[in-house]
Write a protein that holds these residues in place. Structure first.
Motif, mmCIF file in Angstrom:
data_model
loop_
_atom_site.group_PDB
_atom_site.id
_atom_site.type_symbol
_atom_site.label_atom_id
_atom_site.label_comp_id
_atom_site.label_asym_id
_atom_site.label_seq_id
_atom_site.Cartn_x
_atom_site.Cartn_y
_atom_site.Cartn_z
ATOM 1 N N ARG A 50 -2.671 -6.256 -0.728
ATOM 2 C CA ARG A 50 -2.661 -5.891 -2.136
ATOM 3 C C ARG A 50 -3.929 -5.123 -2.513
ATOM 4 O O ARG A 50 -3.878 -4.180 -3.315
ATOM 5 N N LYS A 51 -5.056 -5.504 -1.944
ATOM 6 C CA LYS A 51 -6.294 -4.762 -2.195
ATOM 7 C C LYS A 51 -6.205 -3.342 -1.629
ATOM 8 O O LYS A 51 -6.742 -2.393 -2.221
ATOM 9 N N PHE A 52 -5.556 -3.198 -0.482
ATOM 10 C CA PHE A 52 -5.327 -1.871 0.095
ATOM 11 C C PHE A 52 -4.550 -0.989 -0.886
ATOM 12 O O PHE A 52 -4.950 0.157 -1.160
ATOM 13 N N LEU A 53 -3.469 -1.519 -1.429
ATOM 14 C CA LEU A 53 -2.687 -0.732 -2.402
ATOM 15 C C LEU A 53 -3.502 -0.419 -3.651
ATOM 16 O O LEU A 53 -3.469 0.705 -4.159
ATOM 17 N N ASN A 54 -4.242 -1.411 -4.149
ATOM 18 C CA ASN A 54 -5.037 -1.199 -5.360
ATOM 19 C C ASN A 54 -6.160 -0.193 -5.137
ATOM 20 O O ASN A 54 -6.540 0.559 -6.055
ATOM 21 N N ALA A 55 -6.711 -0.180 -3.918
ATOM 22 C CA ALA A 55 -7.861 0.690 -3.643
ATOM 23 C C ALA A 55 -7.478 2.165 -3.587
ATOM 24 O O ALA A 55 -8.330 3.032 -3.839
ATOM 25 N N ILE A 56 -6.246 2.466 -3.268
ATOM 26 C CA ILE A 56 -5.849 3.868 -3.122
ATOM 27 C C ILE A 56 -6.062 4.648 -4.418
ATOM 28 O O ILE A 56 -6.749 5.679 -4.422
ATOM 29 N N PRO A 57 -5.544 4.197 -5.568
ATOM 30 C CA PRO A 57 -5.840 4.933 -6.807
ATOM 31 C C PRO A 57 -7.287 4.778 -7.267
ATOM 32 O O PRO A 57 -7.855 5.706 -7.861
ATOM 33 N N ILE A 58 -7.896 3.624 -7.018
ATOM 34 C CA ILE A 58 -9.282 3.425 -7.441
ATOM 35 C C ILE A 58 -10.195 4.442 -6.776
ATOM 36 O O ILE A 58 -11.073 5.039 -7.421
ATOM 37 N N TYR A 59 -9.995 4.666 -5.492
ATOM 38 C CA TYR A 59 -10.834 5.614 -4.748
ATOM 39 C C TYR A 59 -10.278 7.040 -4.759
ATOM 40 O O TYR A 59 -10.813 7.913 -4.089
ATOM 41 N N LYS A 60 -9.173 7.236 -5.492
ATOM 42 C CA LYS A 60 -8.553 8.553 -5.599
ATOM 43 C C LYS A 60 -8.188 9.119 -4.227
ATOM 44 O O LYS A 60 -8.395 10.307 -3.938
ATOM 45 N N ALA A 61 -7.647 8.250 -3.381
ATOM 46 C CA ALA A 61 -7.211 8.679 -2.057
ATOM 47 C C ALA A 61 -5.854 9.375 -2.149
ATOM 48 O O ALA A 61 -4.988 8.989 -2.942
ATOM 49 N N ASP A 62 -5.682 10.392 -1.340
ATOM 50 C CA ASP A 62 -4.405 11.094 -1.241
ATOM 51 C C ASP A 62 -3.494 10.458 -0.202
ATOM 52 O O ASP A 62 -2.269 10.587 -0.276
ATOM 53 N N VAL A 63 -4.101 9.799 0.772
ATOM 54 C CA VAL A 63 -3.369 9.225 1.900
ATOM 55 C C VAL A 63 -3.902 7.824 2.180
ATOM 56 O O VAL A 63 -5.120 7.623 2.247
ATOM 57 N N GLY A 64 -2.999 6.861 2.338
ATOM 58 C CA GLY A 64 -3.366 5.530 2.802
ATOM 59 C C GLY A 64 -2.797 5.313 4.195
ATOM 60 O O GLY A 64 -1.605 5.549 4.422
ATOM 61 N N ILE A 65 -3.642 4.914 5.121
ATOM 62 C CA ILE A 65 -3.207 4.653 6.498
ATOM 63 C C ILE A 65 -3.506 3.195 6.833
ATOM 64 O O ILE A 65 -4.650 2.755 6.735
ATOM 65 N N LEU A 66 -2.466 2.462 7.224
ATOM 66 C CA LEU A 66 -2.599 1.060 7.627
ATOM 67 C C LEU A 66 -2.156 0.955 9.082
ATOM 68 O O LEU A 66 -0.968 1.093 9.387
ATOM 69 N N LEU A 67 -3.108 0.737 9.988
ATOM 70 C CA LEU A 67 -2.855 0.805 11.424
ATOM 71 C C LEU A 67 -2.866 -0.595 12.042
ATOM 72 O O LEU A 67 -3.895 -1.056 12.523
ATOM 73 N N GLY A 68 -1.697 -1.319 12.066
ATOM 74 C CA GLY A 68 -1.635 -2.599 12.755
ATOM 75 C C GLY A 68 -2.884 -3.436 12.506
ATOM 76 O O GLY A 68 -3.732 -3.001 11.787
ATOM 77 N N ASP A 69 -3.047 -4.562 13.006
ATOM 78 C CA ASP A 69 -2.019 -5.534 13.311
ATOM 79 C C ASP A 69 -1.505 -6.083 11.990
ATOM 80 O O ASP A 69 -2.280 -6.606 11.194
ATOM 81 N N LEU A 70 -0.221 -5.972 11.753
ATOM 82 C CA LEU A 70 0.364 -6.332 10.471
ATOM 83 C C LEU A 70 0.729 -7.814 10.391
ATOM 84 O O LEU A 70 0.688 -8.410 9.316
ATOM 85 N N ALA A 71 1.061 -8.407 11.510
ATOM 86 C CA ALA A 71 1.572 -9.780 11.533
ATOM 87 C C ALA A 71 0.462 -10.806 11.440
ATOM 88 O O ALA A 71 -0.636 -10.610 11.971
ATOM 89 N N GLY A 72 0.755 -11.914 10.747
ATOM 90 C CA GLY A 72 -0.134 -13.058 10.739
ATOM 91 C C GLY A 72 -0.062 -13.819 12.048
ATOM 92 O O GLY A 72 0.711 -13.485 12.951
ATOM 93 N N LYS A 73 -0.872 -14.874 12.132
ATOM 94 C CA LYS A 73 -1.039 -15.561 13.412
ATOM 95 C C LYS A 73 -0.112 -16.754 13.620
ATOM 96 O O LYS A 73 0.212 -17.087 14.753
ATOM 97 N N LEU A 74 0.291 -17.452 12.525
ATOM 98 C CA LEU A 74 1.062 -18.675 12.761
ATOM 99 C C LEU A 74 1.792 -19.153 11.511
ATOM 100 O O LEU A 74 1.484 -18.735 10.390
ATOM 101 N N LEU A 75 2.769 -20.024 11.759
ATOM 102 C CA LEU A 75 3.473 -20.737 10.702
ATOM 103 C C LEU A 75 2.672 -21.970 10.299
ATOM 104 O O LEU A 75 2.058 -22.624 11.138
ATOM 105 N N VAL A 76 2.703 -22.298 9.006
ATOM 106 C CA VAL A 76 2.081 -23.528 8.526
ATOM 107 C C VAL A 76 3.160 -24.371 7.834
ATOM 108 O O VAL A 76 3.571 -24.065 6.714
#
Length: 310
Positions: A18-44
């Motif tokens: 969510r901070k990644f999405l919020n930061a894009i307009p805050i920093y006036k970025a034209d491109v957001g790149i999210l490069l892995g690792d997307l998955a969490g580590k475990l079930l709780v």
């Protein structure tokens, strides 16, 4: 000029995404790149008792709480990148007895959270003249590709070439060299080299190219991790390079404009390999902290960059 916000290794953390999405307009970025690792580590597991109370063990403690506290507990678990699941004691026993069931539930939860992230990105940023590129990393199960391919806005760039803007091409490698953890997307260095060569064939102008490779180049300063003992205990004093020889070889050989890397959370920084400047923003996903790097590019040049944290 094009401004990129580059982030990697979010490992399931709701806050960091969510901070990644919020930061894009805050920093006036034209491109957001999210490069892995997307998955969490475990079930709780959160066990529901017959008296409508709940009990769960996480962060080194066991907690008993009432239903009115359930949402807050689930939120705390999700912030750290884990996946809370509500079960009865009998259901938990069955999960523990059945590794295939546990694996299936794990993948289902990874896919569900990733699907919710992509939906949120569309709701917040679609139609706002922003590009969002996403890719898996070595920790991510292959099954998530179907989710990454569902959106026409959040673009899955894994093993593809895309245009970041009208001048700059980007190829993305979501695999790594072997690790001690036997993760889903690690391959021998020889295979990694073959995969890179296949991607490089798609580049039209190497001078303007971006290598978006999850694993950093070997012995670059962007790949320093604690040395492990035979029982995989990390050293508290000795760091060693663990990046990819194939990635380093490709950068030295082709000299793209820029390399974007992650994988090694402790190795935030940048380096130059010939004319190529390479970045690793690092990761502190477990604390819910966004680590990124803002990069301004012009035709064939990195005009400026700034590491950001929030």
């Amino acid at each position: 000029m094009t401004r990129i916000l580059f982030v990697t290794d979010v490992h399931g953390s709701e806050y960091v995404f969510r901070k990644f999405l919020n930061a894009i307009p805050i920093y006036k970025a034209d491109v957001g790149i999210l490069l892995g690792d997307l998955a969490g580590k475990l079930l709780v597991p959160i066990v529901k008792n017959p008296d409508n109370t709940y009990v769960s063990t996480f962060f080194g403690g066991t907690y008993k709480f009432k239903e009115k506290e359930l949402d807050d507990v689930k939120k705390r678990i999700s912030i750290a990148g884990y996946y809370p699941i509500i079960v009865t004691k009998e259901e938990l026993d069955e999960i523990e007895r059945n590794p295939e069931l546990k694996d299936r539930l794990f993948v289902e939860n990874i896919k569900a959270r990733l699907r919710s992230w992509i939906k949120l990105a569309e709701e917040r940023l679609k139609g706002k003249n922003v590009k969002i590129f996403i890719s898996a990393g070595n920790d991510d199960p292959l099954e998530i590709e179907e989710v990454l391919n569902e959106s026409d806005f959040v673009i899955n760039v894994g093993m593809k070439k895309v245009w970041v803007d009208e001048h700059h091409e980007m190829i993305t490698l979501p695999y790594s060299n072997p690790t001690p953890w036997n993760t889903p997307r690690e391959v021998p260095e020889e295979k990694l080299e073959e995969m890179i060569e296949d991607l490089v064939k798609k580049i039209e102008n190497m001078e303007n190219a971006i290598f978006n490779f999850h694993v950093p180049p070997y012995d670059s300063g962007l790949d320093l991790a604690p040395k492990l003992s035979k029982d995989l205990t990390p050293s508290v004093s000795e760091m060693i390079p663990v990046g990819s020889v194939a990635v380093r070889k490709a950068i030295e050989k082709y000299q793209p404009m820029m390399g974007l890397h992650g994988h090694i959370h402790e190795s935030k920084g940048f380096c130059n390999i010939g004319r190529t400047i390479c970045f690793n923003p690092g990761s502190e996903y477990g604390e819910g902290i966004l680590k990124g790097v803002l990069i301004d590019i012009e035709r064939g040049k990195v005009k400026g960059y700034s590491f950001v944290s929030g």
